[in-house]
Design a protein around this motif. Structure first.
Motif, PDB file in Angstrom:
ATOM      1  N   ARG A  64      -4.515 -44.615   6.524  1.00  6.99           N
ATOM      2  CA  ARG A  64      -3.375 -45.014   5.689  1.00  6.99           C
ATOM      3  C   ARG A  64      -2.696 -43.832   4.979  1.00  6.99           C
ATOM      4  NH1 ARG A  64      -2.895 -49.942   1.289  1.00  6.99           N
ATOM      5  NH2 ARG A  64      -1.284 -48.992  -0.018  1.00  6.99           N
ATOM      6  N   PRO A  65      -3.444 -42.865   4.399  1.00  8.74           N
ATOM      7  CA  PRO A  65      -2.762 -41.761   3.705  1.00  8.74           C
ATOM      8  C   PRO A  65      -1.746 -41.020   4.572  1.00  8.74           C
ATOM      9  CG  PRO A  65      -5.085 -41.771   3.142  1.00  8.74           C
ATOM     10  CD  PRO A  65      -4.909 -42.785   4.226  1.00  8.74           C
ATOM     11  N   GLU A  66      -2.038 -40.868   5.861  1.00 11.16           N
ATOM     12  CA  GLU A  66      -1.086 -40.183   6.745  1.00 11.16           C
ATOM     13  C   GLU A  66       0.202 -40.978   6.874  1.00 11.16           C
ATOM     14  OE1 GLU A  66      -1.365 -37.168   7.976  1.00 11.16           O
ATOM     15  OE2 GLU A  66      -3.308 -36.956   6.990  1.00 11.16           O
ATOM     16  N   ILE A  67       0.082 -42.299   6.966  1.00 16.55           N
ATOM     17  CA  ILE A  67       1.283 -43.132   7.081  1.00 16.55           C
ATOM     18  C   ILE A  67       2.040 -43.138   5.755  1.00 16.55           C
ATOM     19  CG2 ILE A  67       2.153 -45.402   7.738  1.00 16.55           C
ATOM     20  CD1 ILE A  67       0.685 -43.849   9.949  1.00 16.55           C
ATOM     21  N   GLN A  68       1.313 -43.106   4.645  1.00 13.28           N
ATOM     22  CA  GLN A  68       1.964 -43.034   3.337  1.00 13.28           C
ATOM     23  C   GLN A  68       2.774 -41.748   3.192  1.00 13.28           C
ATOM     24  OE1 GLN A  68      -1.680 -43.710   1.001  1.00 13.28           O
ATOM     25  NE2 GLN A  68      -0.713 -45.520   0.108  1.00 13.28           N
ATOM     26  N   ALA A  95       8.129 -39.158   3.255  1.00 15.66           N
ATOM     27  CA  ALA A  95       9.105 -38.247   3.855  1.00 15.66           C
ATOM     28  C   ALA A  95      10.370 -38.998   4.238  1.00 15.66           C
ATOM     29  CB  ALA A  95       8.490 -37.577   5.080  1.00 15.66           C
ATOM     30  N   LEU A  96      10.214 -40.201   4.765  1.00 10.11           N
ATOM     31  CA  LEU A  96      11.387 -41.011   5.108  1.00 10.11           C
ATOM     32  C   LEU A  96      12.206 -41.324   3.861  1.00 10.11           C
ATOM     33  CD1 LEU A  96       9.995 -43.636   7.689  1.00 10.11           C
ATOM     34  CD2 LEU A  96      11.282 -41.552   8.159  1.00 10.11           C
ATOM     35  N   GLN A  97      11.519 -41.693   2.801  1.00 12.51           N
ATOM     36  CA  GLN A  97      12.211 -42.015   1.560  1.00 12.51           C
ATOM     37  C   GLN A  97      12.971 -40.809   1.034  1.00 12.51           C
ATOM     38  OE1 GLN A  97       9.641 -43.435  -1.558  1.00 12.51           O
ATOM     39  NE2 GLN A  97      11.311 -44.379  -2.701  1.00 12.51           N
ATOM     40  N   GLY A  98      12.363 -39.624   1.148  1.00 17.91           N
ATOM     41  CA  GLY A  98      13.021 -38.410   0.699  1.00 17.91           C
ATOM     42  C   GLY A  98      14.278 -38.099   1.482  1.00 17.91           C
ATOM     43  N   LYS A  99      14.331 -38.548   2.731  1.00 20.14           N
ATOM     44  CA  LYS A  99      15.509 -38.331   3.578  1.00 20.14           C
ATOM     45  C   LYS A  99      16.470 -39.530   3.528  1.00 20.14           C
ATOM     46  CE  LYS A  99      14.158 -34.394   5.452  1.00 20.14           C
ATOM     47  NZ  LYS A  99      14.934 -33.132   5.306  1.00 20.14           N
ATOM     48  N   ARG A 100      16.110 -40.530   2.716  1.00 16.06           N
ATOM     49  CA  ARG A 100      16.878 -41.778   2.642  1.00 16.06           C
ATOM     50  C   ARG A 100      16.987 -42.422   4.028  1.00 16.06           C
ATOM     51  NH1 ARG A 100      21.883 -40.351  -1.541  1.00 16.06           N
ATOM     52  NH2 ARG A 100      20.528 -39.764  -3.310  1.00 16.06           N
ATOM     53  N   VAL A 157       9.105 -43.283  13.712  1.00 15.10           N
ATOM     54  CA  VAL A 157       8.126 -43.533  14.767  1.00 15.10           C
ATOM     55  C   VAL A 157       6.994 -42.538  14.598  1.00 15.10           C
ATOM     56  CG1 VAL A 157       7.665 -43.587  17.247  1.00 15.10           C
ATOM     57  CG2 VAL A 157       9.864 -44.397  16.379  1.00 15.10           C
ATOM     58  N   PHE A 158       5.774 -43.061  14.506  1.00 11.12           N
ATOM     59  CA  PHE A 158       4.580 -42.224  14.378  1.00 11.12           C
ATOM     60  C   PHE A 158       3.793 -42.370  15.671  1.00 11.12           C
ATOM     61  CE2 PHE A 158       0.753 -40.363  13.013  1.00 11.12           C
ATOM     62  CZ  PHE A 158       0.902 -39.803  11.748  1.00 11.12           C
ATOM     63  N   ILE A 159       3.580 -41.250  16.357  1.00 10.18           N
ATOM     64  CA  ILE A 159       2.883 -41.253  17.644  1.00 10.18           C
ATOM     65  C   ILE A 159       1.591 -40.462  17.501  1.00 10.18           C
ATOM     66  CG2 ILE A 159       3.004 -40.607  20.090  1.00 10.18           C
ATOM     67  CD1 ILE A 159       6.062 -40.703  19.830  1.00 10.18           C
ATOM     68  N   THR A 160       0.490 -41.047  17.954  1.00 12.25           N
ATOM     69  CA  THR A 160      -0.784 -40.330  17.945  1.00 12.25           C
ATOM     70  C   THR A 160      -1.468 -40.482  19.296  1.00 12.25           C
ATOM     71  OG1 THR A 160      -2.943 -40.107  16.860  1.00 12.25           O
ATOM     72  CG2 THR A 160      -2.046 -42.332  17.053  1.00 12.25           C
ATOM     73  N   THR A 161      -2.314 -39.533  19.625  1.00  7.46           N
ATOM     74  CA  THR A 161      -3.083 -39.637  20.864  1.00  7.46           C
ATOM     75  C   THR A 161      -4.312 -40.512  20.679  1.00  7.46           C
ATOM     76  OG1 THR A 161      -4.134 -37.548  20.230  1.00  7.46           O
ATOM     77  CG2 THR A 161      -2.337 -37.437  21.834  1.00  7.46           C
ATOM     78  N   SER A 162      -4.617 -40.907  19.435  1.00  9.08           N
ATOM     79  CA  SER A 162      -5.781 -41.758  19.179  1.00  9.08           C
ATOM     80  C   SER A 162      -5.312 -43.171  18.850  1.00  9.08           C
ATOM     81  CB  SER A 162      -6.617 -41.168  18.037  1.00  9.08           C
ATOM     82  OG  SER A 162      -5.823 -40.984  16.866  1.00  9.08           O
ATOM     83  N   ASP A 163      -5.622 -43.675  17.656  1.00  9.06           N
ATOM     84  CA  ASP A 163      -5.220 -45.013  17.242  1.00  9.06           C
ATOM     85  C   ASP A 163      -5.089 -45.021  15.731  1.00  9.06           C
ATOM     86  OD1 ASP A 163      -4.550 -47.696  17.315  1.00  9.06           O
ATOM     87  OD2 ASP A 163      -6.222 -48.277  18.592  1.00  9.06           O
ATOM     88  N   ALA A 197      -1.616 -52.128   8.312  1.00  7.41           N
ATOM     89  CA  ALA A 197      -1.202 -53.067   7.270  1.00  7.41           C
ATOM     90  C   ALA A 197      -0.160 -52.431   6.345  1.00  7.41           C
ATOM     91  CB  ALA A 197      -2.421 -53.524   6.461  1.00  7.41           C
ATOM     92  N   PHE A 198      -0.364 -51.157   5.999  1.00  6.80           N
ATOM     93  CA  PHE A 198       0.592 -50.475   5.133  1.00  6.80           C
ATOM     94  C   PHE A 198       1.956 -50.348   5.814  1.00  6.80           C
ATOM     95  CE2 PHE A 198       2.737 -46.601   3.721  1.00  6.80           C
ATOM     96  CZ  PHE A 198       2.851 -46.861   2.364  1.00  6.80           C
ATOM     97  N   ALA A 199       1.965 -49.995   7.099  1.00  9.34           N
ATOM     98  CA  ALA A 199       3.228 -49.835   7.823  1.00  9.34           C
ATOM     99  C   ALA A 199       4.018 -51.140   7.849  1.00  9.34           C
ATOM    100  CB  ALA A 199       2.960 -49.353   9.245  1.00  9.34           C
TER     101      ALA A 199
END
Length: 307
Positions: A225-229, A234-239, A244-250, A257-259
């Motif tokens: 969750r902290p990574e998504i937060q 960062a999105l909020q700072g850019k308005r 899209v968050f892409i990872t090679t894992s899961d 839930a946070f997203a």
């Protein structure tokens, strides 16, 4: 002798990997071809598509099934080694290993249920189901099995590529999906690398009416969750409202839930989902053969239709 079928090859393959230690597939193909005393013609006989040797294909599938059952694993890309479970099986000296034999292992049950049943909890049927299926059903099942294996291979490739290559790979996939305009435009927009991934922006459509912020991480462990937060911040700072968050894992359940709980639209793409997108949009894959299923055109045979 005739080229052995893939089930006949399972036990000999497991024994070779047990004896030799970490083994590459081409090494196993040579060893088994020698063991079964295949002729030069049998060693080079090709599938109907003409793209691969039959013996290589069958040993490859034997490897896949043994791996799905947890009898072998891959310590590094392109290498297989026997697992503790595999050693236990060899020690019991079975006469033969078949799909039915592998059905005793939960991981293999889950694998078979996933590709043959809509209910993931359905029990694996030890008897072959071919007699219950139409040719079209068998064809579709085989296609899905081939797809699952290829997606697994794609994910292994993605996990082993360099950060720079992963950056280009994400760009190529997004462009194939219709984002970012041209490849050159997308590359300029998303070209900052760091933290073993990429961070940048790409146009939502070819007209550039809206922008999507991208973050990608080549990780082994699940994204928490902290990574998504941080990404949401960062999105909020850019308005910005889309990311899209892409990872090679899961992702952890808390991260997902946070997203879903925030105003900004953040799409989480796991490694397997990304590999499936590569498959769907033909990134990093090539067509080995094409089969066209045809049916009777009833209208053509209707008299008086004007034909």
């Amino acid at each position: 002798m005739a080229i052995p079928d893939y089930q006949t090859l399972m036990l000999p393959l497991l024994k070779i990997v047990d004896t030799k230690g970490p083994t590459r597939l081409d090494e196993a193909v040579k060893a088994l071809s020698d063991e079964f005393k295949l002729t030069p013609e049998e060693r080079t006989a090709l599938l109907p598509s003409g793209k691969q040797a039959i013996i290589f294909n069958r040993i490859g599938w034997a490897k896949t099934y043994l791996k799905k059952a947890g009898l072998i694993d891959s310590p590094s890309r392109g290498v297989m080694q026997i697992s503790d479970r595999g050693k236990q099986v060899v020690a019991k000296a079975p006469d033969r290993i078949t799909v039915g034999f592998l059905g005793q292992f939960p991981e293999f049950q889950a694998f078979r249920a996933k590709k043959t049943d809509s209910d993931a909890s359905a029990a694996l049927k030890s008897a072959p189901r071919e007699s219950e299926q139409t040719p079209e059903e068998l064809f579709e099942e085989s296609y899905q099995e081939l797809k699952e294996e290829l997606v697994d291979q794609l994910l292994e490739k993605v996990m082993s590529c360099s950060p720079a290559f992963f950056e280009r790979l994400v760009v190529d996939t997004l462009v194939k999906m219709g984002y970012g305009g041209s490849r050159a435009e997308a590359g300029k927009a998303i070209g900052r690398s760091g933290d073993e991934g990429i961070d940048g922006i790409i146009a939502e459509d070819r007209l550039g009416l809206d922008m999507i912020y991208i973050q990608a991480k080549r990780w082994e462990g699940n994204v928490s969750r902290p990574e998504i937060q941080k990404f949401a911040g960062a999105l909020q700072g850019k308005r910005a409202k889309k990311g899209v968050f892409i990872t090679t894992s899961d992702y952890t359940a808390e991260a997902r839930a946070f997203a879903h709980s925030i105003d900004a639209k953040i799409v989480l793409i796991s490694g397997r989902q990304f590999a499936e997108l590569m498959f769907e949009y033909d990134v990093g894959v090539a067509t080995s053969a094409t089969y066209r299923l045809k049916n009777i055109d009833s209208d053509f045979f209707t008299e008086g239709s004007g034909a």
